[in-house]
Design a protein around this motif. Structure first.
Motif, PDB file in Angstrom:
ATOM      1  N   SER A   1       0.858  -1.234   0.033  1.00 53.96           N
ATOM      2  CA  SER A   1       0.052  -0.124  -0.152  1.00 53.96           C
ATOM      3  C   SER A   1       0.773   1.325   0.069  1.00 53.96           C
ATOM      4  O   SER A   1       1.772   1.334   0.682  1.00 53.96           O
ATOM      5  CB  SER A   1      -0.848  -0.061   1.164  1.00 53.96           C
ATOM      6  OG  SER A   1      -1.513   1.260   1.339  1.00 53.96           O
ATOM      7  N   GLN A   2       0.656   2.220  -1.211  1.00 54.00           N
ATOM      8  CA  GLN A   2       1.189   3.432  -0.912  1.00 54.00           C
ATOM      9  C   GLN A   2       0.552   4.699   0.106  1.00 54.00           C
ATOM     10  O   GLN A   2       1.175   5.674  -0.196  1.00 54.00           O
ATOM     11  CB  GLN A   2       1.267   3.858  -2.418  1.00 54.00           C
ATOM     12  CG  GLN A   2       1.749   3.119  -3.637  1.00 54.00           C
ATOM     13  CD  GLN A   2       1.365   3.707  -4.953  1.00 54.00           C
ATOM     14  OE1 GLN A   2       0.920   4.610  -5.113  1.00 54.00           O
ATOM     15  NE2 GLN A   2       2.074   3.013  -5.899  1.00 54.00           N
ATOM     16  N   VAL A   3      -0.080   4.096   0.909  1.00 51.17           N
ATOM     17  CA  VAL A   3      -0.773   5.228   1.666  1.00 51.17           C
ATOM     18  C   VAL A   3       0.059   6.328   2.291  1.00 51.17           C
ATOM     19  O   VAL A   3       0.081   7.273   2.212  1.00 51.17           O
ATOM     20  CB  VAL A   3      -1.667   4.361   2.767  1.00 51.17           C
ATOM     21  CG1 VAL A   3      -1.774   5.291   4.107  1.00 51.17           C
ATOM     22  CG2 VAL A   3      -2.879   3.867   2.450  1.00 51.17           C
ATOM     23  N   LYS A   4       1.040   5.894   2.909  1.00 50.73           N
ATOM     24  CA  LYS A   4       2.244   6.649   3.391  1.00 50.73           C
ATOM     25  C   LYS A   4       2.952   7.776   2.628  1.00 50.73           C
ATOM     26  O   LYS A   4       3.042   8.828   2.824  1.00 50.73           O
ATOM     27  CB  LYS A   4       3.383   5.923   4.157  1.00 50.73           C
ATOM     28  CG  LYS A   4       3.144   5.239   5.406  1.00 50.73           C
ATOM     29  CD  LYS A   4       4.079   5.022   6.343  1.00 50.73           C
ATOM     30  CE  LYS A   4       3.791   4.134   7.444  1.00 50.73           C
ATOM     31  NZ  LYS A   4       3.837   2.520   6.935  1.00 50.73           N
TER      32      LYS A   4
ATOM     33  N   ALA B   1       2.272   7.725  -7.758  1.00 48.33           N
ATOM     34  CA  ALA B   1       1.611   6.334  -7.619  1.00 48.33           C
ATOM     35  C   ALA B   1       2.380   5.384  -8.645  1.00 48.33           C
ATOM     36  O   ALA B   1       2.855   4.329  -8.511  1.00 48.33           O
ATOM     37  CB  ALA B   1       0.381   6.404  -7.812  1.00 48.33           C
ATOM     38  N   SER B   2       2.363   6.177  -9.954  1.00 53.81           N
ATOM     39  CA  SER B   2       2.883   5.161 -10.959  1.00 53.81           C
ATOM     40  C   SER B   2       4.524   4.815 -10.887  1.00 53.81           C
ATOM     41  O   SER B   2       4.887   3.720 -10.918  1.00 53.81           O
ATOM     42  CB  SER B   2       3.023   6.019 -12.387  1.00 53.81           C
ATOM     43  OG  SER B   2       1.891   6.755 -12.715  1.00 53.81           O
ATOM     44  N   ARG B   3       5.063   5.893 -10.336  1.00 52.44           N
ATOM     45  CA  ARG B   3       6.741   5.515 -10.053  1.00 52.44           C
ATOM     46  C   ARG B   3       6.872   4.640  -9.129  1.00 52.44           C
ATOM     47  O   ARG B   3       7.784   3.735  -9.154  1.00 52.44           O
ATOM     48  CB  ARG B   3       6.954   6.825  -9.690  1.00 52.44           C
ATOM     49  CG  ARG B   3       7.390   8.007 -10.495  1.00 52.44           C
ATOM     50  CD  ARG B   3       7.966   9.158 -10.155  1.00 52.44           C
ATOM     51  NE  ARG B   3       7.897  10.372 -10.850  1.00 52.44           N
ATOM     52  CZ  ARG B   3       8.597  11.315 -10.753  1.00 52.44           C
ATOM     53  NH1 ARG B   3       9.414  11.794  -9.897  1.00 52.44           N
ATOM     54  NH2 ARG B   3       8.568  12.398 -11.682  1.00 52.44           N
ATOM     55  N   ASP B   4       6.021   4.657  -7.984  1.00 50.11           N
ATOM     56  CA  ASP B   4       6.081   3.495  -6.953  1.00 50.11           C
ATOM     57  C   ASP B   4       5.756   2.069  -7.444  1.00 50.11           C
ATOM     58  O   ASP B   4       6.168   1.192  -7.061  1.00 50.11           O
ATOM     59  CB  ASP B   4       5.204   3.877  -5.645  1.00 50.11           C
ATOM     60  CG  ASP B   4       5.621   3.032  -4.408  1.00 50.11           C
ATOM     61  OD1 ASP B   4       6.810   3.486  -4.246  1.00 50.11           O
ATOM     62  OD2 ASP B   4       5.075   2.525  -3.890  1.00 50.11           O
ATOM     63  N   HIS B   5       4.545   2.128  -8.390  1.00 46.96           N
ATOM     64  CA  HIS B   5       4.098   0.839  -9.010  1.00 46.96           C
ATOM     65  C   HIS B   5       5.482   0.204  -9.659  1.00 46.96           C
ATOM     66  O   HIS B   5       5.717  -0.926  -9.853  1.00 46.96           O
ATOM     67  CB  HIS B   5       2.863   0.878  -9.797  1.00 46.96           C
ATOM     68  CG  HIS B   5       1.644   1.259  -8.931  1.00 46.96           C
ATOM     69  ND1 HIS B   5       1.162   0.349  -8.110  1.00 46.96           N
ATOM     70  CD2 HIS B   5       0.894   2.043  -9.372  1.00 46.96           C
ATOM     71  CE1 HIS B   5      -0.031   0.878  -7.687  1.00 46.96           C
ATOM     72  NE2 HIS B   5      -0.264   2.110  -8.429  1.00 46.96           N
ATOM     73  N   VAL B   6       5.985   0.989 -10.431  1.00 50.92           N
ATOM     74  CA  VAL B   6       7.079   0.564 -11.143  1.00 50.92           C
ATOM     75  C   VAL B   6       8.229  -0.091 -10.393  1.00 50.92           C
ATOM     76  O   VAL B   6       8.838  -1.117 -10.634  1.00 50.92           O
ATOM     77  CB  VAL B   6       7.840   1.771 -11.792  1.00 50.92           C
ATOM     78  CG1 VAL B   6       9.269   1.402 -12.385  1.00 50.92           C
ATOM     79  CG2 VAL B   6       7.066   2.380 -12.998  1.00 50.92           C
ATOM     80  N   LYS B   7       8.356   0.460  -9.083  1.00 51.91           N
ATOM     81  CA  LYS B   7       9.480  -0.327  -8.409  1.00 51.91           C
ATOM     82  C   LYS B   7       8.968  -1.653  -7.595  1.00 51.91           C
ATOM     83  O   LYS B   7       9.754  -2.579  -7.421  1.00 51.91           O
ATOM     84  CB  LYS B   7       9.662   0.873  -7.170  1.00 51.91           C
ATOM     85  CG  LYS B   7      10.454   1.848  -7.599  1.00 51.91           C
ATOM     86  CD  LYS B   7      10.856   2.837  -6.190  1.00 51.91           C
ATOM     87  CE  LYS B   7      11.262   4.170  -6.384  1.00 51.91           C
ATOM     88  NZ  LYS B   7      10.912   5.107  -5.296  1.00 51.91           N
TER      89      LYS B   7
ATOM     90  N   VAL C   1      -4.557   6.546 -15.475  1.00 54.29           N
ATOM     91  CA  VAL C   1      -3.919   5.890 -16.633  1.00 54.29           C
ATOM     92  C   VAL C   1      -2.430   5.467 -16.423  1.00 54.29           C
ATOM     93  O   VAL C   1      -1.948   4.453 -16.759  1.00 54.29           O
ATOM     94  CB  VAL C   1      -4.026   6.811 -17.895  1.00 54.29           C
ATOM     95  CG1 VAL C   1      -3.423   7.950 -17.862  1.00 54.29           C
ATOM     96  CG2 VAL C   1      -3.909   5.931 -18.872  1.00 54.29           C
ATOM     97  N   GLY C   2      -1.677   6.763 -15.851  1.00 54.79           N
ATOM     98  CA  GLY C   2      -0.298   6.324 -15.438  1.00 54.79           C
ATOM     99  C   GLY C   2      -0.134   4.957 -14.798  1.00 54.79           C
ATOM    100  O   GLY C   2       0.810   4.140 -14.902  1.00 54.79           O
TER     101      GLY C   2
END
Ligand code: KG4
Ligand code: ZN
Length: 338
Positions: free
Chosen positions: A31-34, A47-53, A85-86
């Motif tokens: 979860s990216q909540v923080k 959000a996109s950058r974190d999903h990539v990681k 979309v990203g």
């Protein structure tokens, strides 16, 4: 047959492996909540950058957990929309590419169909047909469900989604993002009856919803009263009561209109304890049943995507090599499963 499911439509990275005989074999969630909390809402680019990681390490972790290798996977399901979309493009591109490399089919999944089918992962799944109340951060919909892909939208929100209304009201009360669960916690100490919020659009026929007025009502109530913890809890209680009561009224109406006695609720807000209780009461009164996913599968997750993808792959649905990402994708455009 085993499907790997990937969910990246908003602020959670979810990965799961579903086996059509053994059920769920593994599921991983980040979860990216923080990451978004400082901004008071989801920042799409972050959000996109974190999903990539996170996505590929989570895929590896899910395979390890299940004691499987890539050779044991028969298809990849990825959330193709609706969503940011990203964020969608990350899961879609990874999912489509891995499927190509592993020489298995890729199945683009509709995020809300994933939510709608999440109760199928439980020990006692609902039988078709049923009425589904989908209440998430992005959507609020009442759907008549005759089978997988046979969806008729009976009503939807004309403005904010239920979860969005929770989050915006929570923000007004100084709670962190996403405020829905925190507002609900605060409401546990609230006094019933001190404040009375309206039940929007219940005084006219139809199954549409409108929640943005409740946020304004909350803002006015906050302004007109002393700001102490008890008052906040009382306002939280009255807000939650109004949302839940409105949803319950519309559920009763939808069940009456369709002549059905089975209700499914799914999406983030279906984790709300007070909503669960109230809908249990509604269904008991009419001699029907309500079904919802376990709490962790109410909010976004990979398991529901793997499950939905499995149903569509078993139906023989295939796609070409193009990556699919559809930020807007009406649920009633999906094909029925034969
Ligand atoms: O389904 P979901 O994870 O994401 C979308 O597809 O939008 O739903 C997230 C939403 C957020 O608005 C969150 O505040 C809300 O679900 N939510 C809740 C609760 N748990 C999550 N709202 C009220 N009470 C809860 N317990
Ligand atoms: Zn969702």
């Amino acid at each position: 047959m085993r499907i790997l499911g990937i969910e990246t439509s908003c602020d959670e990275t979810g990965v799961a492996i579903y086996d059509d005989e053994k059920g769920l074999l593994a599921h991983q969630l980040y979860s990216q909540v923080k990451l978004h909390a400082d901004y008071g809402g989801v920042v799409p680019e972050l959000a996109s950058r974190d999903h990539v990681k996170k996505t590929i390490p989570l895929i590896k972790a899910a395979l390890n957990d299940a004691g499987l290798t890539k050779d044991d996977i028969d298809g990849i399901a990825y959330t193709a929309g609706p969503g940011l979309v990203g964020a969608l493009l990350v899961g879609s591109t990874i999912g489509r590419s891995i499927a190509y490399a592993w020489d298995v089919p890729a199945i683009p999944v509709h995020h809300m169909e994933g939510h709608l089918l999440a109760p199928m992962l439980e020990d006692v799944p609902p039988a078709f047909p049923f009425v589904a109340l989908l209440v998430s951060g992005g959507h609020t919909m009442m759907v008549e469900v005759k089978g997988i892909g046979e969806y008729q939208i009976l009503g939807e929100s004309v403005d904010d989604a239920a979860g969005e209304a929770f989050d915006k009201t929570a923000k007004l009360m100084g709670l962190d993002y996403p405020g829905g669960p925190l507002l609900s916690k605060l409401a546990e100490n609230g006094t019933k009856g001190r404040f009375k919020f309206p039940r929007p659009m219940t005084d006219r026929p139809g199954l549409d919803f409108s929640f943005s007025g409740l946020k304004t009502f909350a803002a006015n109530t906050i302004r007109a009263n002393e700001d102490d913890l008890q008052t906040r809890a009382d306002i939280a209680f009255a807000f939650q009561e109004a949302v839940v009561d409105t949803l319950a009224i519309k559920c009763r109406r939808a069940l009456k209109q369709t002549g059905m006695k089975r209700l499914v609720m799914a999406g983030g807000v279906s984790a709300n304890k007070y909503l669960r209780q109230e809908l249990e009461v509604v269904m008991k009164k009419i001699g029907g049943e309500v079904y919802y996913p376990r709490t962790e599968f109410c909010t976004d997750n990979g398991a529901m995507i793997a499950y939905a993808g499995m149903q569509r792959l078993k139906n023989g649905e295939t796609t070409d090599l193009a990556v699919q990402a559809k930020p807007r994708w009406p649920i009633d455009q999906l094909a029925p499963i034969k």
